[in-house]
Design a protein around this motif. Structure first.
Motif, PDB file in Angstrom:
ATOM      1  N   LEU A   1      18.457  87.506 -21.069  1.00  0.00           N
ATOM      2  CA  LEU A   1      19.194  86.389 -20.481  1.00  0.00           C
ATOM      3  C   LEU A   1      19.069  86.390 -18.962  1.00  0.00           C
ATOM      4  N   ASP A   2      19.107  87.572 -18.368  1.00  0.00           N
ATOM      5  CA  ASP A   2      18.954  87.688 -16.920  1.00  0.00           C
ATOM      6  C   ASP A   2      17.594  87.157 -16.471  1.00  0.00           C
ATOM      7  N   GLU A   3      16.560  87.420 -17.265  1.00  0.00           N
ATOM      8  CA  GLU A   3      15.220  86.931 -16.929  1.00  0.00           C
ATOM      9  C   GLU A   3      15.178  85.398 -16.944  1.00  0.00           C
ATOM     10  N   LEU A   4      15.894  84.784 -17.877  1.00  0.00           N
ATOM     11  CA  LEU A   4      15.938  83.317 -17.929  1.00  0.00           C
ATOM     12  C   LEU A   4      16.622  82.749 -16.685  1.00  0.00           C
TER      13      LEU A   4
ATOM     14  N   VAL B   1      26.474  68.553 -17.270  1.00  0.00           N
ATOM     15  CA  VAL B   1      26.446  69.992 -17.533  1.00  0.00           C
ATOM     16  C   VAL B   1      26.161  70.148 -19.023  1.00  0.00           C
ATOM     17  N   VAL B   2      25.000  70.678 -19.322  1.00  0.00           N
ATOM     18  CA  VAL B   2      24.549  70.782 -20.716  1.00  0.00           C
ATOM     19  C   VAL B   2      24.599  72.232 -21.178  1.00  0.00           C
ATOM     20  N   ALA B   3      25.325  72.461 -22.260  1.00  0.00           N
ATOM     21  CA  ALA B   3      25.423  73.794 -22.843  1.00  0.00           C
ATOM     22  C   ALA B   3      24.724  73.805 -24.195  1.00  0.00           C
ATOM     23  N   THR B   4      23.945  74.838 -24.451  1.00  0.00           N
ATOM     24  CA  THR B   4      23.368  75.017 -25.780  1.00  0.00           C
ATOM     25  C   THR B   4      23.377  76.502 -26.120  1.00  0.00           C
ATOM     26  N   LYS B   5      22.885  76.837 -27.313  1.00  0.00           N
ATOM     27  CA  LYS B   5      23.059  78.197 -27.839  1.00  0.00           C
ATOM     28  C   LYS B   5      21.782  78.692 -28.499  1.00  0.00           C
ATOM     29  N   VAL B   6      21.694  80.023 -28.585  1.00  0.00           N
ATOM     30  CA  VAL B   6      20.540  80.675 -29.190  1.00  0.00           C
ATOM     31  C   VAL B   6      21.010  81.636 -30.279  1.00  0.00           C
ATOM     32  N   GLY B   7      20.181  81.771 -31.321  1.00  0.00           N
ATOM     33  CA  GLY B   7      20.442  82.808 -32.306  1.00  0.00           C
ATOM     34  C   GLY B   7      20.569  82.366 -33.740  1.00  0.00           C
ATOM     35  N   ARG B   8      20.739  81.030 -33.982  1.00  0.00           N
ATOM     36  CA  ARG B   8      20.984  80.579 -35.351  1.00  0.00           C
ATOM     37  C   ARG B   8      19.965  79.569 -35.871  1.00  0.00           C
TER      38      ARG B   8
ATOM     39  N   TYR C   1      24.576  79.961 -24.318  1.00  0.00           N
ATOM     40  CA  TYR C   1      25.375  80.883 -25.115  1.00  0.00           C
ATOM     41  C   TYR C   1      24.521  81.676 -26.108  1.00  0.00           C
ATOM     42  N   THR C   2      24.890  82.939 -26.330  1.00  0.00           N
ATOM     43  CA  THR C   2      24.469  83.604 -27.560  1.00  0.00           C
ATOM     44  C   THR C   2      25.434  83.096 -28.635  1.00  0.00           C
ATOM     45  N   HIS C   3      24.878  82.486 -29.687  1.00  0.00           N
ATOM     46  CA  HIS C   3      25.700  81.762 -30.669  1.00  0.00           C
ATOM     47  C   HIS C   3      26.523  82.722 -31.522  1.00  0.00           C
ATOM     48  N   PHE C   4      25.843  83.675 -32.146  1.00  0.00           N
ATOM     49  CA  PHE C   4      26.495  84.748 -32.904  1.00  0.00           C
ATOM     50  C   PHE C   4      25.845  86.053 -32.477  1.00  0.00           C
ATOM     51  N   ASP C   5      26.650  87.068 -32.306  1.00  0.00           N
ATOM     52  CA  ASP C   5      26.101  88.345 -31.884  1.00  0.00           C
ATOM     53  C   ASP C   5      25.154  88.896 -32.955  1.00  0.00           C
ATOM     54  N   ALA C   6      24.217  89.718 -32.512  1.00  0.00           N
ATOM     55  CA  ALA C   6      23.287  90.424 -33.406  1.00  0.00           C
ATOM     56  C   ALA C   6      23.489  91.918 -33.164  1.00  0.00           C
ATOM     57  N   PRO C   7      24.381  92.551 -33.916  1.00  0.00           N
ATOM     58  CA  PRO C   7      24.730  93.951 -33.652  1.00  0.00           C
ATOM     59  C   PRO C   7      23.553  94.919 -33.755  1.00  0.00           C
ATOM     60  N   ASP C   8      22.464  94.480 -34.409  1.00  0.00           N
ATOM     61  CA  ASP C   8      21.297  95.352 -34.516  1.00  0.00           C
ATOM     62  C   ASP C   8      20.456  95.359 -33.245  1.00  0.00           C
ATOM     63  N   VAL C   9      20.765  94.479 -32.299  1.00  0.00           N
ATOM     64  CA  VAL C   9      20.014  94.410 -31.040  1.00  0.00           C
ATOM     65  C   VAL C   9      20.875  95.017 -29.936  1.00  0.00           C
ATOM     66  N   PRO C  10      20.359  95.978 -29.183  1.00  0.00           N
ATOM     67  CA  PRO C  10      21.147  96.577 -28.097  1.00  0.00           C
ATOM     68  C   PRO C  10      21.577  95.527 -27.073  1.00  0.00           C
ATOM     69  N   VAL C  11      22.784  95.680 -26.545  1.00  0.00           N
ATOM     70  CA  VAL C  11      23.249  94.721 -25.538  1.00  0.00           C
ATOM     71  C   VAL C  11      22.323  94.738 -24.322  1.00  0.00           C
ATOM     72  N   GLU C  12      21.704  95.882 -24.045  1.00  0.00           N
ATOM     73  CA  GLU C  12      20.796  95.980 -22.908  1.00  0.00           C
ATOM     74  C   GLU C  12      19.626  95.007 -23.059  1.00  0.00           C
ATOM     75  N   GLU C  13      19.110  94.880 -24.274  1.00  0.00           N
ATOM     76  CA  GLU C  13      17.985  93.975 -24.513  1.00  0.00           C
ATOM     77  C   GLU C  13      18.415  92.525 -24.372  1.00  0.00           C
ATOM     78  N   ILE C  14      19.573  92.196 -24.923  1.00  0.00           N
ATOM     79  CA  ILE C  14      20.072  90.817 -24.866  1.00  0.00           C
ATOM     80  C   ILE C  14      20.346  90.409 -23.425  1.00  0.00           C
TER      81      ILE C  14
ATOM     82  N   SER D   1      16.694  89.050 -30.360  1.00  0.00           N
ATOM     83  CA  SER D   1      15.694  89.900 -29.729  1.00  0.00           C
ATOM     84  C   SER D   1      15.208  89.214 -28.460  1.00  0.00           C
ATOM     85  N   ALA D   2      14.716  90.006 -27.517  1.00  0.00           N
ATOM     86  CA  ALA D   2      14.257  89.435 -26.253  1.00  0.00           C
ATOM     87  C   ALA D   2      13.171  88.379 -26.447  1.00  0.00           C
TER      88      ALA D   2
END
Length: 312
Positions: free
Chosen positions: A138-141, A82-89, A121-134, A97-98
């Motif tokens: 992720l749902d598309e992935l 089970v491999v976990a990785t992160k996006v955003g940093r 995982y989203t590594h660190f939140d990006a408050p400037d990006v709407p949660v709807e976009e994030i 962003s999408a």
């Protein structure tokens, strides 16, 4: 065989091996040895990030993913892990962003030499990006089969709640796990609103800094010199009454359990509400056995109470 823990539809070993040392304080050969030993002991849950270890001299980010990918390919064991990785940093793929999430996922898949990420995982939140976009990205992935489950790490409670509510309202993939900073000397980083949300929405916690950068291994003592890249961060806990009190309590419980201090510290963490599998890393083979041992260690109610009170 250790009992497995549940994270969404994933079954995992109760100790997640942190990949944040691979390509930094553990080179490729040693990283392979540590991964071999972890898998040989029954471990199957490995955590990394696209940004590991960009901060090390000569690195650009993605080194840990690359090492893990090469190891899995050479051992032919991808389906057992089970491999976990992160996006955003990642320095070249910052933010949530999408378009960036999509591109970063493809980059991680290439470095990991695999066709899917088990836990993303989203590594660190990006408050400037709407949660709807994030959440939509992720749902598309997930829909594309590139990601099996999604999760979140560093995020404020209001943004986490908004993300969960969006998923429930729109029927998209939802977060199944949270990766908080959480250990015996750092409890308010998770306990409170974040843990309340996790309990309410059924999120599994996979805490990082489970050993407080090595402080909770017991090797940091007054007057002791420790050769570690994290010595400065870990040693500061010796300056507090709380840190010294936690060490004293750990020593007592470790003697009662006939177990290493690090095992006891992780066993306390594993026993906390919502926690599925603490994360801990090893930069040498000798550091690995005390981590693995939490799969076979259960603290008594009195021992848990002693540690909880010492760390309050």
């Amino acid at each position: 065989m250790a009992d497995t823990k549940k994270i969404g539809d994933l079954d995992v070993f109760p100790l997640c091996l942190g990949g944040n040392v691979f390509g930094w304080t553990a080179g490729r050969e040693r990283s392979f040895e540590i991964l071999d030993a972890y898998a040989g002991a029954g471990g199957d849950f490995v955590d990394t990030a696209d940004s590991y270890m960009a901060s090390a001299p000569g690195n650009s980010g993605g080194e840990s993913e690359t090492i893990i990918g090469e190891w899995m390919e050479s051992r032919g064991n991808r389906d057992a892990l089970v491999v976990a990785t992160k996006v955003g940093r990642h320095p070249g793929r910052p933010g949530l962003s999408a378009p960036n999430i999509r591109a970063a996922a493809d980059d991680s898949l290439r470095r990991l030499r695999t066709d899917r990420i088990d836990l993303y995982y989203t590594h660190f939140d990006a408050p400037d990006v709407p949660v709807e976009e994030i959440m939509t990205a992720l749902d598309e992935l997930v829909a594309a089969g590139k990601v099996r489950e999604i999760a979140v790490s560093n995020i404020e409670p209001d943004r986490l709640q908004a993300s969960l509510e969006f998923s429930e309202r729109e029927g998209t993939a939802r977060y199944v796990a949270i990766q908080p900073h959480y250990n015996l000397v750092s409890r308010d980083t998770y306990e409170g609103p974040r843990r309340d949300l996790a309990e309410r929405h059924g999120l599994a916690a996979v805490p990082y800094y489970g050993l407080a950068s090595g402080f909770l291994t017991g090797k940091y003592r007054p007057g002791a010199e420790v050769d570690s890249a994290r010595a400065g961060r870990a040693g500061k806990h010796l300056e507090t009454d709380r840190g010294r009190g936690v060490l004293a309590a750990l020593d007592i419980v470790a003697e009662e359990q006939d177990a290493p201090v690090a095992t006891v510290a992780l066993a306390w963490l594993a026993a906390q509400p919502t926690v599925a599998a603490p994360i801990a890393s090893a930069r040498t083979l000798a550091q690995l056995p005390p981590l693995i041992e939490i799969a076979r260690t259960t603290l008594t109610d009195d021992q848990l109470k002693r540690l909880t009170e010492a760390s309050a």
